[in-house]
Design a protein around this motif. Structure first.
Motif, PDB file in Angstrom:
ATOM      1  N   ASP A  72       0.846  -1.195   0.000  1.00  0.00           N
ATOM      2  CA  ASP A  72       0.000   0.000   0.000  1.00  0.00           C
ATOM      3  C   ASP A  72       0.881   1.243   0.000  1.00  0.00           C
ATOM      4  N   ILE A  73       0.405   2.263  -0.680  1.00  0.00           N
ATOM      5  CA  ILE A  73       1.048   3.576  -0.620  1.00  0.00           C
ATOM      6  C   ILE A  73       0.171   4.411   0.316  1.00  0.00           C
ATOM      7  N   THR A  74       0.710   4.770   1.482  1.00  0.00           N
ATOM      8  CA  THR A  74      -0.063   5.505   2.475  1.00  0.00           C
ATOM      9  C   THR A  74       0.554   6.879   2.699  1.00  0.00           C
ATOM     10  N   ILE A  75      -0.298   7.888   2.673  1.00  0.00           N
ATOM     11  CA  ILE A  75       0.124   9.255   2.947  1.00  0.00           C
ATOM     12  C   ILE A  75      -0.426   9.639   4.317  1.00  0.00           C
ATOM     13  N   ASP A  76       0.462   9.879   5.261  1.00  0.00           N
ATOM     14  CA  ASP A  76       0.078  10.302   6.605  1.00  0.00           C
ATOM     15  C   ASP A  76      -0.147  11.806   6.570  1.00  0.00           C
ATOM     16  N   LEU A  77      -1.404  12.221   6.558  1.00  0.00           N
ATOM     17  CA  LEU A  77      -1.731  13.636   6.411  1.00  0.00           C
ATOM     18  C   LEU A  77      -1.506  14.451   7.679  1.00  0.00           C
ATOM     19  N   SER A  78      -1.164  13.782   8.776  1.00  0.00           N
ATOM     20  CA  SER A  78      -0.862  14.522  10.004  1.00  0.00           C
ATOM     21  C   SER A  78       0.582  15.039   9.989  1.00  0.00           C
ATOM     22  N   GLN A  79       1.375  14.586   9.018  1.00  0.00           N
ATOM     23  CA  GLN A  79       2.767  15.029   8.913  1.00  0.00           C
ATOM     24  C   GLN A  79       2.860  16.370   8.175  1.00  0.00           C
ATOM     25  N   PRO A  80       3.685  17.285   8.653  1.00  0.00           N
ATOM     26  CA  PRO A  80       3.855  18.566   7.961  1.00  0.00           C
ATOM     27  C   PRO A  80       4.349  18.335   6.525  1.00  0.00           C
ATOM     28  N   GLU A  84       1.705  18.923   0.247  1.00  0.00           N
ATOM     29  CA  GLU A  84       2.619  19.440  -0.770  1.00  0.00           C
ATOM     30  C   GLU A  84       3.336  18.285  -1.476  1.00  0.00           C
ATOM     31  N   THR A  85       3.684  17.244  -0.706  1.00  0.00           N
ATOM     32  CA  THR A  85       4.342  16.074  -1.284  1.00  0.00           C
ATOM     33  C   THR A  85       3.416  15.369  -2.273  1.00  0.00           C
ATOM     34  N   LEU A  86       2.131  15.298  -1.940  1.00  0.00           N
ATOM     35  CA  LEU A  86       1.160  14.677  -2.851  1.00  0.00           C
ATOM     36  C   LEU A  86       1.164  15.353  -4.214  1.00  0.00           C
ATOM     37  N   LYS A  87       1.297  16.675  -4.217  1.00  0.00           N
ATOM     38  CA  LYS A  87       1.275  17.420  -5.478  1.00  0.00           C
ATOM     39  C   LYS A  87       2.604  17.284  -6.231  1.00  0.00           C
ATOM     40  N   ALA A  88       3.702  17.292  -5.488  1.00  0.00           N
ATOM     41  CA  ALA A  88       5.025  17.304  -6.118  1.00  0.00           C
ATOM     42  C   ALA A  88       5.516  15.934  -6.578  1.00  0.00           C
ATOM     43  N   LYS A  89       5.086  14.865  -5.887  1.00  0.00           N
ATOM     44  CA  LYS A  89       5.572  13.524  -6.214  1.00  0.00           C
ATOM     45  C   LYS A  89       4.409  12.645  -6.655  1.00  0.00           C
ATOM     46  N   PRO A  90       4.253  12.464  -7.963  1.00  0.00           N
ATOM     47  CA  PRO A  90       3.104  11.702  -8.462  1.00  0.00           C
ATOM     48  C   PRO A  90       3.146  10.222  -8.076  1.00  0.00           C
ATOM     49  N   LEU A 162      -2.856   5.626 -25.463  1.00  0.00           N
ATOM     50  CA  LEU A 162      -3.434   6.958 -25.282  1.00  0.00           C
ATOM     51  C   LEU A 162      -3.723   7.284 -23.822  1.00  0.00           C
ATOM     52  N   ALA A 163      -3.903   6.265 -23.008  1.00  0.00           N
ATOM     53  CA  ALA A 163      -4.204   6.495 -21.587  1.00  0.00           C
ATOM     54  C   ALA A 163      -2.950   6.770 -20.769  1.00  0.00           C
ATOM     55  N   ARG A 164      -1.806   6.298 -21.239  1.00  0.00           N
ATOM     56  CA  ARG A 164      -0.577   6.496 -20.474  1.00  0.00           C
ATOM     57  C   ARG A 164      -0.194   7.970 -20.447  1.00  0.00           C
ATOM     58  N   GLY A 165       0.320   8.400 -19.294  1.00  0.00           N
ATOM     59  CA  GLY A 165       0.767   9.779 -19.189  1.00  0.00           C
ATOM     60  C   GLY A 165       0.531  10.345 -17.805  1.00  0.00           C
ATOM     61  N   HIS A 166       0.663  11.658 -17.722  1.00  0.00           N
ATOM     62  CA  HIS A 166       0.592  12.381 -16.450  1.00  0.00           C
ATOM     63  C   HIS A 166      -0.799  12.985 -16.268  1.00  0.00           C
ATOM     64  N   TYR A 167      -1.349  12.858 -15.057  1.00  0.00           N
ATOM     65  CA  TYR A 167      -2.673  13.369 -14.726  1.00  0.00           C
ATOM     66  C   TYR A 167      -2.587  14.232 -13.469  1.00  0.00           C
ATOM     67  N   LEU A 182     -11.400  18.868   3.713  1.00  0.00           N
ATOM     68  CA  LEU A 182     -10.039  18.786   3.193  1.00  0.00           C
ATOM     69  C   LEU A 182     -10.113  18.894   1.685  1.00  0.00           C
ATOM     70  N   GLU A 183      -9.232  19.706   1.108  1.00  0.00           N
ATOM     71  CA  GLU A 183      -9.113  19.805  -0.343  1.00  0.00           C
ATOM     72  C   GLU A 183      -7.631  19.835  -0.672  1.00  0.00           C
ATOM     73  N   PHE A 184      -7.251  19.094  -1.701  1.00  0.00           N
ATOM     74  CA  PHE A 184      -5.846  19.061  -2.083  1.00  0.00           C
ATOM     75  C   PHE A 184      -5.704  18.727  -3.558  1.00  0.00           C
ATOM     76  N   THR A 185      -4.570  19.112  -4.113  1.00  0.00           N
ATOM     77  CA  THR A 185      -4.217  18.808  -5.496  1.00  0.00           C
ATOM     78  C   THR A 185      -3.120  17.763  -5.463  1.00  0.00           C
ATOM     79  N   TRP A 186      -3.204  16.792  -6.344  1.00  0.00           N
ATOM     80  CA  TRP A 186      -2.191  15.748  -6.405  1.00  0.00           C
ATOM     81  C   TRP A 186      -2.059  15.294  -7.851  1.00  0.00           C
ATOM     82  N   SER A 187      -1.103  14.423  -8.116  1.00  0.00           N
ATOM     83  CA  SER A 187      -0.904  13.960  -9.480  1.00  0.00           C
ATOM     84  C   SER A 187      -0.529  12.489  -9.498  1.00  0.00           C
ATOM     85  N   PHE A 188      -0.708  11.884 -10.666  1.00  0.00           N
ATOM     86  CA  PHE A 188      -0.330  10.478 -10.840  1.00  0.00           C
ATOM     87  C   PHE A 188       0.039  10.245 -12.298  1.00  0.00           C
TER      88      PHE A 188
END
Length: 194
Positions: A72-80, A84-90, A162-167, A182-188
């Motif tokens: 699993d890829i888990t993001i601990d949102l209680s960490q400072p 920002e990491t979610l947005k910067a590291k897809p 056609l589906a491969r790429g950055h989102y 909670l609202e956030f921007t992220w990428s994959f």
């Protein structure tokens, strides 16, 4: 113009009147069925672990991406800096794989009505999807149930050249009162292989 990351409305649905925990506990105290329902929600005990110094009603503690056969890829949102990491590291998602998101959260102070997750996904600035997942209504967290966990519906990543790429995605946790918790921007990236 409507906010594209707002929740879709069900025609004819009206949000009920807000009540405090005390009002719920006093509501029709002689009604045995209602008392069982309130007990099942933890409303009868009054053992809320709400932090009086934190006015937030819903605190999203972590988000996870679960894929069968992979860690699993888990993001601990209680960490400072977690958002920002979610947005910067897809995230990397293999095309055609099945995955599931999981949210862990705490409810404080009052009953949370109609929590939902809304996600708008774009590729090269063009919206390719808008998804909404109903999470539900929850009483304040208690000593017996300090956190809630919700696994979302299983999804399949698009596949093909056609589906491969950055989102880019905008995600929002909101309730029936249109309050955003909670609202956030992220990428994959959708790739051919892991």
């Amino acid at each position: 113009m409507a906010d594209e990351a707002s929740a879709e409305r069900t025609p004819g649905f009206k949000v009920g009147e807000k009540k405090t925990l005390d009002e719920y506990q006093k509501l029709d105290q002689e009604d045995e069925a209602l008392n069982r329902w309130k007990a099942s929600l933890g409303l009868a005990t009054g053992e809320s672990i709400s932090d009086p110094n934190d006015s937030r009603m819903c605190i999203i503690k972590s988000l996870a991406l679960e894929v069968v056969g992979r860690s699993d890829i888990t993001i601990d949102l209680s960490q400072p800096g977690a958002l920002e990491t979610l947005k910067a590291k897809p995230f990397t998602i293999k095309e055609g794989c099945q995955y599931q998101m999981k949210a862990v959260f705490v409810v404080q102070h009052q009953v949370l009505s109609g929590l939902k997750y809304v996600q708008v996904t774009k590729r090269k600035g063009i919206r390719v999807s808008k998804d909404q997942e109903m999470i539900g209504s929850y009483p304040p967290s208690t000593k017996d149930k300090p956190v809630y966990e919700k696994k979302f519906s299983i999804e399949e990543a698009p596949s093909g050249m056609l589906a491969r790429g950055h989102y880019e995605a905008i995600s929002r946790f909101m309730d029936d009162d249109d309050h955003t918790h909670l609202e956030f921007t992220w990428s994959f990236d959708i790739t051919k292989d892991w």
